[in-house]
Design a protein around this motif. Structure first.
Motif, short mmCIF file in Angstrom:
data_model
loop_
_atom_site.label_atom_id
_atom_site.label_comp_id
_atom_site.label_asym_id
_atom_site.label_seq_id
_atom_site.Cartn_x
_atom_site.Cartn_y
_atom_site.Cartn_z
N GLY A 48 0.64 -1.68 0.16
CA GLY A 48 -0.40 0.21 0.25
C GLY A 48 0.78 1.27 0.12
O GLY A 48 1.71 1.54 0.04
N ARG A 49 0.19 2.74 0.33
CA ARG A 49 1.14 3.96 0.14
C ARG A 49 0.34 4.68 1.72
O ARG A 49 -0.83 4.51 2.00
N ASP A 69 4.70 -7.73 7.56
CA ASP A 69 5.65 -7.61 6.78
C ASP A 69 5.47 -6.33 5.75
O ASP A 69 4.95 -5.68 5.05
N CYS A 70 6.23 -5.06 6.66
CA CYS A 70 5.66 -3.43 5.80
C CYS A 70 6.73 -3.03 4.66
O CYS A 70 6.66 -1.68 4.25
N GLU A 71 7.82 -3.86 4.39
CA GLU A 71 8.56 -3.91 3.05
C GLU A 71 8.09 -3.13 1.25
O GLU A 71 8.36 -2.21 1.49
N ASN A 72 6.52 -3.25 1.57
CA ASN A 72 6.04 -3.38 0.08
C ASN A 72 4.70 -1.90 0.73
O ASN A 72 3.82 -1.58 -0.51
N ILE A 73 5.38 -1.20 1.50
CA ILE A 73 4.95 -0.25 1.55
C ILE A 73 5.58 1.19 1.29
O ILE A 73 6.38 1.60 1.59
N LEU A 74 4.54 1.87 0.06
CA LEU A 74 5.41 3.26 -0.14
C LEU A 74 5.53 4.20 -0.03
O LEU A 74 3.60 4.79 0.76
N VAL A 75 5.65 5.38 0.52
CA VAL A 75 5.69 6.51 1.11
C VAL A 75 5.45 7.20 -0.19
O VAL A 75 6.52 7.60 -1.09
N VAL A 111 1.79 -2.41 -7.91
CA VAL A 111 1.61 -3.63 -8.04
C VAL A 111 2.27 -4.61 -8.88
O VAL A 111 3.20 -5.39 -8.29
N ARG A 112 2.99 -4.17 -10.19
CA ARG A 112 3.65 -5.63 -11.09
C ARG A 112 4.89 -5.05 -10.50
O ARG A 112 5.85 -6.30 -10.31
N LYS A 113 5.34 -3.51 -10.14
CA LYS A 113 6.44 -4.06 -9.26
C LYS A 113 6.67 -4.96 -7.54
O LYS A 113 8.03 -5.21 -7.73
N HIS A 114 6.10 -5.09 -7.04
CA HIS A 114 5.78 -5.91 -6.25
C HIS A 114 4.74 -7.20 -5.91
O HIS A 114 4.64 -7.37 -5.38
#
Length: 295
Positions: A48-49, A69-75, A111-114
């Protein structure tokens, strides 16, 4: 972030009501459901963001505290984090105004990047606080990887492409089911008709949550009502999210959807009996104890 105002009654148009209290509580449907799944015993990753405001670090830290796991949360630069203004009355019912903020910036490209985190999962749990095109991208990637997709169609969409309903399970509440089907859910016959309509639009399984009336499950075996668990309702803000997260975990573990709905009903009942969103979500032990107490 949920900004929660508690009052004796909801204000009428043009009326000023003095609040009894005010709290800032980490929330967001996706985040709440991630916490619910983690509390129910799953290993959870969040995609998410957040914005670059004062709430962002608090929101991420709150999820990390539940070992998510918050590695896929984008700022997201120059953007506020998602925000909800929630009014709760003395009966525990709520009224919500949401600001999508950074949630609205989560893109199909993100989404595609992750995609690896989606493809390596057993279940993907989706909500509609992110753009429709992004939801569709997640569904497409998950389906190609044979990953189960559960959609909580909230906030209730006025219009949405039929492809978004073609998931393994859709779990609207009664208001959302009415928005999606145009059918009022006042009688058992209407509830059955709404379940059939969502099933015919492509959902493999349908669960409509009906508050104190329980949850209605419809699939290729027909429809059946699974009773609610009776508790004192204090705040229903995260009850639906607790239900969805717990159901996802139980279904993944046991493969029995009816049993998973009962597990979700217990989680929702616990959440409704406490104040706040994420802090109200019960543990797996608490859910199992409640279920055991009614046998």
């Amino acid at each position: 972030m949920d900004l929660v105002l508690r009052c004796s009654q909801f204000p009428k148009p043009g009326e000023t009501v003095v609040a009894l209290s005010f709290d800032e509580v980490p929330g967001g449907k996706g985040a709440n459901q991630a916490v619910a799944a983690a509390r129910a015993g799953a290993s959870v990753a969040m995609l998410g963001r957040v914005g670059d405001d004062a709430f962002a670090n608090r929101l991420i830290r709150g999820l990390s505290n539940y070992e998510i796991d918050c590695e896929n949360i984008l700022v997201t630069p120059d953007c506020e984090s998602g925000l909800a203004m929630i009014t709760v009355d003395q009966a525990g019912q709520n009224s919500i105004i949401a600001v999508e903020g950074a949630n609205g910036r989560l893109s199909p490209e993100d989404v595609r990047k992750h995609r690896q985190v989606i493809e390596s999962s057993q279940t993907v749990l989706l909500q509609l606080e992110i753009p429709t095109k992004t939801v569709l991208e997640v569904i497409q990637i998950a389906r190609a990887a044979n990953v189960r997709v559960i959609l909580d169609p909230a906030p209730a969409p006025h219009r949405c492409p039929q492809k978004i309903l073609q998931v393994d399970l859709i779990c609207p509440n009664e208001h959302e089911a009415e928005e999606l089907t145009g059918i009022s859910l006042d009688s058992p016959e209407q509830i059955l008709a709404a379940g059939q309509a969502l099933y015919q639009q492509g959902a493999r399984h349908v669960v409509i949550t009906l508050g104190s009336r329980g949850s209605f499950l419809f699939d290729d075996q027909g429809g059946r009502l699974i009773p609610a668990l009776v508790t004192d309702s204090v705040d229903t803000t995260a009850a639906g999210d607790a239900f969805a997260g717990a159901l996802a975990v139980s279904w993944a573990e046991q493969g029995n959807l009816e049993q998973a709905v009962r597990f979700g009903n217990a989680a929702g009942a616990i959440a409704a009996s406490k104040k706040g969103a994420q802090p109200s979500i019960g543990s797996r032990q608490g859910i199992e104890c409640l279920l055991e107490s009614i046998k």
